[in-house]
Every structure is written in C-alpha cells, then in structure tokens.
Design a protein around this motif. Structure first.
Motif, PDB file in Angstrom:
ATOM      1  N   GLU A  46       0.826  -1.214   0.000  1.00  0.00           N
ATOM      2  CA  GLU A  46       0.000   0.000   0.000  1.00  0.00           C
ATOM      3  C   GLU A  46       0.859   1.262   0.000  1.00  0.00           C
ATOM      4  O   GLU A  46       0.527   2.240  -0.662  1.00  0.00           O
ATOM      5  N   LEU A  47       1.939   1.243   0.742  1.00  0.00           N
ATOM      6  CA  LEU A  47       2.790   2.429   0.856  1.00  0.00           C
ATOM      7  C   LEU A  47       3.681   2.648  -0.358  1.00  0.00           C
ATOM      8  O   LEU A  47       3.871   3.778  -0.806  1.00  0.00           O
ATOM      9  N   LEU A  48       4.251   1.567  -0.901  1.00  0.00           N
ATOM     10  CA  LEU A  48       5.278   1.700  -1.932  1.00  0.00           C
ATOM     11  C   LEU A  48       4.818   1.416  -3.358  1.00  0.00           C
ATOM     12  O   LEU A  48       5.480   1.823  -4.302  1.00  0.00           O
ATOM     13  N   HIS A  49       3.727   0.677  -3.528  1.00  0.00           N
ATOM     14  CA  HIS A  49       3.221   0.303  -4.855  1.00  0.00           C
ATOM     15  C   HIS A  49       4.315  -0.303  -5.739  1.00  0.00           C
ATOM     16  O   HIS A  49       4.556   0.175  -6.856  1.00  0.00           O
ATOM     17  N   PRO A  50       4.993  -1.342  -5.271  1.00  0.00           N
ATOM     18  CA  PRO A  50       6.094  -1.901  -6.059  1.00  0.00           C
ATOM     19  C   PRO A  50       5.582  -2.664  -7.280  1.00  0.00           C
ATOM     20  O   PRO A  50       4.566  -3.350  -7.217  1.00  0.00           O
ATOM     21  N   PRO A  51       6.265  -2.565  -8.410  1.00  0.00           N
ATOM     22  CA  PRO A  51       5.875  -3.353  -9.580  1.00  0.00           C
ATOM     23  C   PRO A  51       6.395  -4.792  -9.495  1.00  0.00           C
ATOM     24  O   PRO A  51       5.856  -5.684 -10.133  1.00  0.00           O
ATOM     25  N   VAL A  52       7.446  -4.994  -8.678  1.00  0.00           N
ATOM     26  CA  VAL A  52       8.107  -6.299  -8.569  1.00  0.00           C
ATOM     27  C   VAL A  52       8.479  -6.544  -7.117  1.00  0.00           C
ATOM     28  O   VAL A  52       8.887  -5.624  -6.408  1.00  0.00           O
ATOM     29  N   LEU A  53       8.337  -7.804  -6.666  1.00  0.00           N
ATOM     30  CA  LEU A  53       8.842  -8.224  -5.365  1.00  0.00           C
ATOM     31  C   LEU A  53       9.901  -9.283  -5.585  1.00  0.00           C
ATOM     32  O   LEU A  53       9.691 -10.236  -6.344  1.00  0.00           O
ATOM     33  N   LEU A  54      11.028  -9.131  -4.919  1.00  0.00           N
ATOM     34  CA  LEU A  54      12.079 -10.138  -4.942  1.00  0.00           C
ATOM     35  C   LEU A  54      11.954 -10.945  -3.661  1.00  0.00           C
ATOM     36  O   LEU A  54      11.981 -10.387  -2.572  1.00  0.00           O
ATOM     37  N   ILE A  55      11.803 -12.255  -3.815  1.00  0.00           N
ATOM     38  CA  ILE A  55      11.597 -13.129  -2.669  1.00  0.00           C
ATOM     39  C   ILE A  55      12.765 -14.101  -2.566  1.00  0.00           C
ATOM     40  O   ILE A  55      13.073 -14.810  -3.522  1.00  0.00           O
ATOM     41  N   TYR A  56      13.403 -14.120  -1.405  1.00  0.00           N
ATOM     42  CA  TYR A  56      14.450 -15.093  -1.141  1.00  0.00           C
ATOM     43  C   TYR A  56      13.787 -16.271  -0.449  1.00  0.00           C
ATOM     44  O   TYR A  56      13.316 -16.159   0.674  1.00  0.00           O
ATOM     45  N   GLY A  57      13.679 -17.374  -1.152  1.00  0.00           N
ATOM     46  CA  GLY A  57      12.975 -18.541  -0.632  1.00  0.00           C
ATOM     47  C   GLY A  57      11.714 -18.788  -1.432  1.00  0.00           C
ATOM     48  O   GLY A  57      11.580 -18.348  -2.568  1.00  0.00           O
ATOM     49  N   SER A  58      10.772 -19.448  -0.816  1.00  0.00           N
ATOM     50  CA  SER A  58       9.558 -19.856  -1.505  1.00  0.00           C
ATOM     51  C   SER A  58       8.485 -18.768  -1.501  1.00  0.00           C
ATOM     52  O   SER A  58       8.246 -18.121  -0.484  1.00  0.00           O
ATOM     53  N   ALA A  59       7.831 -18.607  -2.636  1.00  0.00           N
ATOM     54  CA  ALA A  59       6.677 -17.711  -2.740  1.00  0.00           C
ATOM     55  C   ALA A  59       5.429 -18.542  -3.010  1.00  0.00           C
ATOM     56  O   ALA A  59       4.541 -18.144  -3.753  1.00  0.00           O
ATOM     57  N   LYS A  60       5.344 -19.688  -2.390  1.00  0.00           N
ATOM     58  CA  LYS A  60       4.235 -20.610  -2.623  1.00  0.00           C
ATOM     59  C   LYS A  60       3.134 -20.492  -1.561  1.00  0.00           C
ATOM     60  O   LYS A  60       2.344 -21.400  -1.399  1.00  0.00           O
ATOM     61  N   TYR A  61       3.096 -19.383  -0.858  1.00  0.00           N
ATOM     62  CA  TYR A  61       2.062 -19.169   0.151  1.00  0.00           C
ATOM     63  C   TYR A  61       0.881 -18.445  -0.481  1.00  0.00           C
ATOM     64  O   TYR A  61       1.046 -17.696  -1.446  1.00  0.00           O
TER      65      TYR A  61
END
Length: 65
Positions: free
Chosen positions: A19-34
C-alpha cells in the motif's frame, strides 16, 4: 515463514508495504508458494523468487556446496 503462526503477521506487513510503496516487482528469497503471494500476483505485481540455500539442499538431497 517456517512457523505458521508467523504468517499472518508477515502477510499484514507485506500488504501494508505494498500500500505504501506500490512496487511493480517483489524479490523473494525462498519460496513464494504461500496463498498471500497469489493475492499479490493478482494485484499485478511480479514476483521473482531466488532459491534459498536450504531449498537447494533439499532439492539436491545433500549438503551445502
């Protein structure tokens, strides 16, 4: 996110950050299967996963290289 009781707190913080940053991309270290990452994807935010060292061990079935 190893412990299920921590996931709601992480999820709340994640969506507050979005909500604060409105990022176009998130970099995830590890699993994003949640499930909350599915909601992030539905918002049109690209998620790029980087495999953690621990997941590399489980994938290869051996010790760290």
């Amino acid at each position: 996110l190893k412990h299920p009781e921590n996931r709601p707190l992480f999820s709340d913080g994640l969506f507050h950050m979005i909500e604060l940053l409105h990022p176009p991309v998130l970099l995830i270290y590890g699993s994003a299967k949640y499930d909350f990452f599915d909601k992030v994807r539905a918002m049109g935010i690209e998620i790029i996963e980087f495999e953690s060292r621990m997941s590399q061990v489980f994938t290869k079935g051996g010790a760290y290289e």
